[in-house]
Scaffold this motif. Structure first.
Motif, PDB file in Angstrom:
ATOM      1  N   ALA A 115       0.828  -1.205   0.000  1.00  0.00           N
ATOM      2  CA  ALA A 115       0.000   0.000   0.000  1.00  0.00           C
ATOM      3  C   ALA A 115       0.860   1.252   0.000  1.00  0.00           C
ATOM      4  O   ALA A 115       0.571   2.226  -0.715  1.00  0.00           O
ATOM      5  CB  ALA A 115      -0.928  -0.002   1.211  1.00  0.00           C
ATOM      6  N   LEU A 116       1.922   1.255   0.802  1.00  0.00           N
ATOM      7  CA  LEU A 116       2.828   2.404   0.842  1.00  0.00           C
ATOM      8  C   LEU A 116       3.404   2.684  -0.540  1.00  0.00           C
ATOM      9  O   LEU A 116       3.419   3.834  -1.006  1.00  0.00           O
ATOM     10  CB  LEU A 116       3.956   2.146   1.836  1.00  0.00           C
ATOM     11  N   SER A 117       3.851   1.648  -1.210  1.00  0.00           N
ATOM     12  CA  SER A 117       4.442   1.813  -2.537  1.00  0.00           C
ATOM     13  C   SER A 117       3.428   2.337  -3.551  1.00  0.00           C
ATOM     14  O   SER A 117       3.706   3.290  -4.288  1.00  0.00           O
ATOM     15  CB  SER A 117       5.002   0.462  -2.999  1.00  0.00           C
ATOM     16  N   LEU A 118       2.246   1.742  -3.573  1.00  0.00           N
ATOM     17  CA  LEU A 118       1.239   2.137  -4.562  1.00  0.00           C
ATOM     18  C   LEU A 118       0.619   3.491  -4.249  1.00  0.00           C
ATOM     19  O   LEU A 118       0.398   4.299  -5.166  1.00  0.00           O
ATOM     20  CB  LEU A 118       0.146   1.067  -4.633  1.00  0.00           C
ATOM     21  N   ASN A 158      -2.594  -7.635  -5.268  1.00  0.00           N
ATOM     22  CA  ASN A 158      -1.707  -8.225  -6.277  1.00  0.00           C
ATOM     23  C   ASN A 158      -0.244  -7.940  -5.966  1.00  0.00           C
ATOM     24  O   ASN A 158       0.613  -8.821  -6.084  1.00  0.00           O
ATOM     25  CB  ASN A 158      -2.063  -7.691  -7.662  1.00  0.00           C
ATOM     26  N   LYS A 159       0.042  -6.702  -5.576  1.00  0.00           N
ATOM     27  CA  LYS A 159       1.433  -6.336  -5.281  1.00  0.00           C
ATOM     28  C   LYS A 159       1.935  -7.038  -4.026  1.00  0.00           C
ATOM     29  O   LYS A 159       3.118  -7.397  -3.934  1.00  0.00           O
ATOM     30  CB  LYS A 159       1.564  -4.818  -5.122  1.00  0.00           C
ATOM     31  N   ALA A 160       1.050  -7.229  -3.062  1.00  0.00           N
ATOM     32  CA  ALA A 160       1.430  -7.898  -1.814  1.00  0.00           C
ATOM     33  C   ALA A 160       1.484  -9.418  -1.977  1.00  0.00           C
ATOM     34  O   ALA A 160       1.973 -10.123  -1.082  1.00  0.00           O
ATOM     35  CB  ALA A 160       0.448  -7.529  -0.706  1.00  0.00           C
ATOM     36  N   GLY A 161       0.948  -9.932  -3.098  1.00  0.00           N
ATOM     37  CA  GLY A 161       0.935 -11.372  -3.321  1.00  0.00           C
ATOM     38  C   GLY A 161      -0.079 -12.100  -2.473  1.00  0.00           C
ATOM     39  O   GLY A 161       0.142 -13.246  -2.067  1.00  0.00           O
ATOM     40  N   VAL A 162      -1.198 -11.416  -2.190  1.00  0.00           N
ATOM     41  CA  VAL A 162      -2.264 -12.022  -1.386  1.00  0.00           C
ATOM     42  C   VAL A 162      -3.593 -11.847  -2.114  1.00  0.00           C
ATOM     43  O   VAL A 162      -3.674 -11.166  -3.133  1.00  0.00           O
ATOM     44  CB  VAL A 162      -2.357 -11.358   0.015  1.00  0.00           C
ATOM     45  N   THR A 163      -4.621 -12.478  -1.589  1.00  0.00           N
ATOM     46  CA  THR A 163      -5.952 -12.315  -2.169  1.00  0.00           C
ATOM     47  C   THR A 163      -6.595 -11.039  -1.636  1.00  0.00           C
ATOM     48  O   THR A 163      -6.191 -10.503  -0.607  1.00  0.00           O
ATOM     49  CB  THR A 163      -6.859 -13.505  -1.795  1.00  0.00           C
ATOM     50  N   ARG A 164      -7.603 -10.569  -2.357  1.00  0.00           N
ATOM     51  CA  ARG A 164      -8.353  -9.406  -1.878  1.00  0.00           C
ATOM     52  C   ARG A 164      -9.027  -9.717  -0.532  1.00  0.00           C
ATOM     53  O   ARG A 164      -9.126  -8.860   0.336  1.00  0.00           O
ATOM     54  CB  ARG A 164      -9.403  -9.015  -2.920  1.00  0.00           C
ATOM     55  N   GLY A 165      -9.442 -10.974  -0.370  1.00  0.00           N
ATOM     56  CA  GLY A 165     -10.037 -11.384   0.895  1.00  0.00           C
ATOM     57  C   GLY A 165      -9.076 -11.251   2.057  1.00  0.00           C
ATOM     58  O   GLY A 165      -9.490 -10.940   3.184  1.00  0.00           O
TER      59      GLY A 165
END
Length: 221
Positions: free
Chosen positions: A20-23, A39-46
């Motif tokens: 989040a900081l990066s984006l 997507n950037k964190a490599g996790v699901t939206r959930g």
């Protein structure tokens, strides 16, 4: 197993905050979706919704991450057994602005927070309420530290802690904005340190008629 699960959750949360900081820094808060963060964190939206209710809560978590070191200094200043509350308050101001000048992540976090007004209307209303509460809490904390400084004899007995707190709070707001607008000012660190010292000297000046107790109860932040 429970320990590994807890550690995994903490790692996931940290990765989400980092993404989040990066984006938010590169695209702005309004220009970033939670799907992009996931997507950037490599996790699901959930996974994001497991840790954060919405984008504003994610933004709030970043802010809390930013201010934690300064909160610790302020808490020391508020302690009844603190012998130098005014010094702790001055240290907090110096540390915040020095970090803003020298640390890229701190600068990114401050810039993101300043730009948070571009949230959607629903999140914006909630953000405005939380921001008002945060500012009131910060203002009261500064006022409490100044009252402690009066009790310790560091400030005149007639010192108006409310006006002093408003003065310091407004100074910091202005300095943060100025440093974000001109981050490459070569003399910023030296200038800021000198201004803070001058400001605190002015606060402690016993003959200052504008910082004596008055009947005003206005609220300006």
């Amino acid at each position: 197993m429970a320990r590994r699960t807890k550690e995994g959750a903490e790692e996931t949360r940290a990765n989400i905050l980092k993404a989040a900081l990066s984006l938010f820094s590169s695209q702005g808060v309004s220009g970033t979706t939670l799907t992009e963060v996931a997507n950037k964190a490599g996790v699901t939206r959930g996974a994001i919704y497991w840790h954060f209710d919405n984008k504003d809560h994610l933004l709030q978590a970043l802010w809390e991450q930013l201010i934690l070191p300064y909160e610790n200094i302020a808490q020391l200043g508020e302690r009844l057994d603190e012998h130098d509350p005014l010094g702790k308050l001055q240290e907090m101001h110096r540390t915040v602005l020095a970090d803003l000048i020298e640390d890229t992540t701190t600068r990114q976090l401050f810039q993101i927070w300043m730009d948070r007004g571009n949230l959607g209307s629903a999140d914006r209303n909630e953000s405005d309420i939380e921001e008002s509460e945060r500012r009131q809490k910060s203002l009261l904390r500064i006022e409490n530290i100044l009252r402690g400084a009066v009790a310790k004899g560091q400030l005149p007995a007639s010192f108006d802690a409310r006006i002093g707190a408003l003065l310091l709070f407004t100074f910091m707001d202005g300095m943060v904005s100025a440093l974000l607008l001109n981050p490459k000012n070569a003399t910023a660190k030296q200038d800021v340190a000198q201004m803070i010292d001058a400001l605190f000297f002015m606060l402690s000046e016993g003959n200052n008629p504008y910082l004596t107790t008055s009947p005003g109860t206005g609220n300006y932040v």
